[in-house]
Design an enzyme around this catalytic site. Structure first.
Site, PDB file in Angstrom:
ATOM      1  N   THR A 125      57.392  43.544  43.118  1.00 15.20           N
ATOM      2  CA  THR A 125      58.321  42.837  44.010  1.00 15.20           C
ATOM      3  C   THR A 125      59.748  43.347  43.849  1.00 15.20           C
ATOM      4  O   THR A 125      60.129  43.820  42.766  1.00 15.20           O
ATOM      5  CB  THR A 125      58.270  41.326  43.689  1.00 15.20           C
ATOM      6  N   ASP A 126      60.550  43.175  44.908  1.00 17.61           N
ATOM      7  CA  ASP A 126      61.978  43.524  44.815  1.00 17.61           C
ATOM      8  C   ASP A 126      62.706  42.652  43.793  1.00 17.61           C
ATOM      9  O   ASP A 126      63.775  43.017  43.304  1.00 17.61           O
ATOM     10  CB  ASP A 126      62.662  43.419  46.189  1.00 17.61           C
ATOM     11  N   GLU A 127      62.109  41.493  43.475  1.00 17.46           N
ATOM     12  CA  GLU A 127      62.825  40.560  42.579  1.00 17.46           C
ATOM     13  C   GLU A 127      63.010  41.122  41.175  1.00 17.46           C
ATOM     14  O   GLU A 127      63.840  40.624  40.415  1.00 17.46           O
ATOM     15  CB  GLU A 127      62.103  39.215  42.529  1.00 17.46           C
ATOM     16  N   TYR A 150      59.625  34.181  36.979  1.00 14.73           N
ATOM     17  CA  TYR A 150      58.649  34.929  37.804  1.00 14.73           C
ATOM     18  C   TYR A 150      58.997  36.414  37.814  1.00 14.73           C
ATOM     19  O   TYR A 150      58.167  37.276  37.504  1.00 14.73           O
ATOM     20  CB  TYR A 150      58.641  34.379  39.235  1.00 14.73           C
ATOM     21  N   LYS A 154      57.021  39.776  36.271  1.00 13.77           N
ATOM     22  CA  LYS A 154      56.627  40.909  37.113  1.00 13.77           C
ATOM     23  C   LYS A 154      57.237  42.207  36.561  1.00 13.77           C
ATOM     24  O   LYS A 154      56.590  43.252  36.544  1.00 13.77           O
ATOM     25  CB  LYS A 154      57.077  40.703  38.568  1.00 13.77           C
ATOM     26  N   ARG A 214      67.616  37.298  52.335  1.00 10.17           N
ATOM     27  CA  ARG A 214      66.333  37.903  51.996  1.00 10.17           C
ATOM     28  C   ARG A 214      66.020  38.978  53.023  1.00 10.17           C
ATOM     29  O   ARG A 214      66.472  38.936  54.156  1.00 10.17           O
ATOM     30  CB  ARG A 214      65.211  36.846  51.976  1.00 10.17           C
ATOM     31  N   HIS A 276      69.583  31.453  41.238  1.00 12.31           N
ATOM     32  CA  HIS A 276      69.225  31.883  42.600  1.00 12.31           C
ATOM     33  C   HIS A 276      69.823  33.240  42.937  1.00 12.31           C
ATOM     34  O   HIS A 276      71.056  33.383  42.985  1.00 12.31           O
ATOM     35  CB  HIS A 276      69.733  30.825  43.594  1.00 12.31           C
TER      36      HIS A 276
HETATM   37  P1  NAD Z   1      49.711  34.230  46.309  1.00 16.30           P
HETATM   38  O1  NAD Z   1      50.251  33.243  45.339  1.00 16.30           O
HETATM   39  O2  NAD Z   1      49.536  33.834  47.739  1.00 16.30           O
HETATM   40  O3  NAD Z   1      48.286  34.747  45.806  1.00 16.30           O
HETATM   41  C1  NAD Z   1      48.012  35.059  44.476  1.00 16.30           C
HETATM   42  C2  NAD Z   1      46.501  35.145  44.307  1.00 16.30           C
HETATM   43  O4  NAD Z   1      46.251  35.543  42.950  1.00 16.30           O
HETATM   44  C3  NAD Z   1      45.779  33.822  44.522  1.00 16.30           C
HETATM   45  O5  NAD Z   1      44.607  34.022  45.284  1.00 16.30           O
HETATM   46  C4  NAD Z   1      45.436  33.372  43.117  1.00 16.30           C
HETATM   47  O6  NAD Z   1      44.246  32.578  43.049  1.00 16.30           O
HETATM   48  C5  NAD Z   1      45.246  34.705  42.418  1.00 16.30           C
HETATM   49  N1  NAD Z   1      45.444  34.631  40.965  1.00 16.30           N
HETATM   50  C6  NAD Z   1      46.481  34.059  40.304  1.00 16.30           C
HETATM   51  N2  NAD Z   1      46.314  34.206  38.969  1.00 16.30           N
HETATM   52  C7  NAD Z   1      45.165  34.907  38.801  1.00 16.30           C
HETATM   53  C8  NAD Z   1      44.475  35.388  37.661  1.00 16.30           C
HETATM   54  N3  NAD Z   1      44.925  35.171  36.413  1.00 16.30           N
HETATM   55  N4  NAD Z   1      43.338  36.095  37.841  1.00 16.30           N
HETATM   56  C9  NAD Z   1      42.844  36.314  39.097  1.00 16.30           C
HETATM   57  N5  NAD Z   1      43.453  35.865  40.202  1.00 16.30           N
HETATM   58  C10 NAD Z   1      44.599  35.176  40.061  1.00 16.30           C
HETATM   59  O7  NAD Z   1      50.648  35.492  46.161  1.00 16.30           O
HETATM   60  P2  NAD Z   1      51.087  36.569  47.267  1.00 16.30           P
HETATM   61  O8  NAD Z   1      52.264  36.074  47.989  1.00 16.30           O
HETATM   62  O9  NAD Z   1      49.890  37.002  48.019  1.00 16.30           O
HETATM   63  O10 NAD Z   1      51.593  37.748  46.328  1.00 16.30           O
HETATM   64  C11 NAD Z   1      50.696  38.712  45.847  1.00 16.30           C
HETATM   65  C12 NAD Z   1      51.435  39.767  45.056  1.00 16.30           C
HETATM   66  O11 NAD Z   1      52.433  40.353  45.865  1.00 16.30           O
HETATM   67  C13 NAD Z   1      52.151  39.211  43.832  1.00 16.30           C
HETATM   68  O12 NAD Z   1      51.972  40.132  42.786  1.00 16.30           O
HETATM   69  C14 NAD Z   1      53.597  39.171  44.222  1.00 16.30           C
HETATM   70  O13 NAD Z   1      54.409  39.398  43.113  1.00 16.30           O
HETATM   71  C15 NAD Z   1      53.668  40.334  45.196  1.00 16.30           C
HETATM   72  N6  NAD Z   1      54.723  40.182  46.208  1.00 16.30           N
HETATM   73  C16 NAD Z   1      54.734  39.099  47.032  1.00 16.30           C
HETATM   74  C17 NAD Z   1      55.730  39.000  47.995  1.00 16.30           C
HETATM   75  C18 NAD Z   1      55.765  37.819  48.947  1.00 16.30           C
HETATM   76  O14 NAD Z   1      56.730  37.694  49.688  1.00 16.30           O
HETATM   77  N7  NAD Z   1      54.760  36.977  48.993  1.00 16.30           N
HETATM   78  C19 NAD Z   1      56.710  39.981  48.109  1.00 16.30           C
HETATM   79  C20 NAD Z   1      56.662  41.078  47.256  1.00 16.30           C
HETATM   80  C21 NAD Z   1      55.653  41.166  46.314  1.00 16.30           C
END
Ligand code: NAD
Length: 331
Positions: A125-127, A150, A154, A214, A276
């Site tokens: 993530t960008d964070e 968080y 990451k 954002r 934040h």
């Molecule tokens: P989400 O919370 O919607 O989904 C996470 C999934 O991971 C869920 O299905 C959960 O059940 C599963 N999970 C959690 N812990 C687990 C474990 N220990 N073992 C197996 N499965 C597990 O998240 P998202 O928004 O889909 O994000 C997915 C990835 O993308 C993350 O790594 C996040 O850092 C990255 N990301 C998200 C965004 C965003 O805007 N949503 C932006 C950049 C990066």
């Protein structure tokens, strides 16, 4: 190609699995997901009987399970999408974040090393870069400076990846994407939270003065970037992903209300989130130039389609909204 996708029952994971099955007819996918509060198998109901798809319920931090799976299926690639992903939850309690986002990555890396997995993509993530104050953007060379638990976990996962590339020559790549939006996103996140609250005539509480910025990207554009990195990314590289679409939170919430034909009076302001980040903005030149990626979904179309999806799929979010909704108080 046999691929292990972790976290496939979540927002990005489910969109990614649907994308990969659609565009790669010979790919077989195993989805390893713990089904936390954020995992929902309904997200994948349309692919669940596809013979190329298999679901395994389990924890990426469970070394015995992960080794057994990777040893049995000898995956050509692992795409780690599993994570604890919500900043506010990490501020309330970081323990699960450390377990999944650090320990889980470590277990996956060990299994990948042991069984000779030939491509590993870490979805980050960008964070991890922290916050911007001026007009600059984050490049892949920006220092890691996470400001909330968080983001810190990451960043920890990213550093483990780097160490496995350097120490063991593991062919791993890291992607760092900006804020995603689109269908199947848990209603705790900003855009679905605003839309689902507005659909119920509830107030939309915005953090601070709402001027935090954002950088938004549609989830399908993120998935196309992940597909490219999976197939063409250079091992050891980091790829920033972003659509050059910076929007202040308050502007976004007003846009949503305008599209829905509702009054801005629904907006209220709340105390700011601790730590934040002020602004995110991604420089995605590397993936654009080297892998030929570019976003295809315009903000106007993507936002309208997303609002329409939550309007049409109330059954998908209503139960979650009603049962587990402490996060409703802040945007
Ligand atoms: P989400 O919370 O919607 O989904 C996470 C999934 O991971 C869920 O299905 C959960 O059940 C599963 N999970 C959690 N812990 C687990 C474990 N220990 N073992 C197996 N499965 C597990 O998240 P998202 O928004 O889909 O994000 C997915 C990835 O993308 C993350 O790594 C996040 O850092 C990255 N990301 C998200 C965004 C965003 O805007 N949503 C932006 C950049 C990066």
């Amino acid at each position: 190609m046999d691929v292990l996708v972790t976290g496939g029952a979540g927002f990005i994971g489910s969109n990614l699995i649907r994308h990969l099955l659609r565009f790669h007819p010979s790919m077989r996918i195993t989805n390893l997901d713990k089904l936390t509060y954020a995992g929902n198998l309904a997200n994948l109901v349309d692919v669940k009987s596809d013979p190329r798809y298999r679901f395994v319920r389990g924890d990426i931090a469970d070394a015995e399970l992960v080794n057994q799976l990777v040893g049995q299926y000898r995956f050509a690639a692992i795409v780690n999408v599993a994570a604890e992903s919500h900043v506010d939850r990490s501020i309330a309690d970081a323990e699960d974040f450390v377990r999944t986002n650090v320990q889980g990555v470590s277990v996956l890396l060990e299994a990948a090393r042991r069984f000779g997995v030939s491509r590993f993509v870490q979805v980050s993530t960008d964070e991890v870069y922290g916050t911007l104050s001026g007009r600059e953007k984050f490049s892949e060379l920006s220092p890691l400076a996470p400001n909330n638990p968080y983001a810190a976990t990451k960043a920890g996962g990213d550093l483990l990846i780097r160490s496995y590339v350097r120490t063991y020559g593991l062919p791993a790549m890291i992607t760092r994407c900006s804020n995603n939006y689109g269908p199947y996103q848990h209603p705790e996140k900003l855009i679905p939270k605003a839309v689902t609250s507005a659909l119920q005539g509830q107030r939309l509480p915005v953090y601070g003065d709402g001027k935090n910025i954002r950088d938004w990207i549609h989830v399908t554009d993120h998935c196309r970037a992940l597909d490219l990195v999976l197939h063409q990314g250079v091992p050891g590289e980091v790829y920033n992903i972003g659509a050059d679409n910076e929007v202040a939170n308050i502007t976004l919430v007003k846009e949503i209300l305008d599209i829905m034909g509702l009054s801005h009076d629904l907006i209220t302001f709340t105390a700011d989130r601790p730590g934040h980040d002020w602004r995110y903005g991604m420089d995605a030149t590397r993936i654009r130039r080297r892998l030929g990626w570019k976003p295809q979904v315009s903000w106007e179309d993507g936002l309208r389609q997303t609002i329409q999806w939550y309007t049409d799929n109330r059954h998908w979010w209503q139960k979650t909204f009603d049962s587990d909704n402490w996060w409703r108080d802040c945007l």
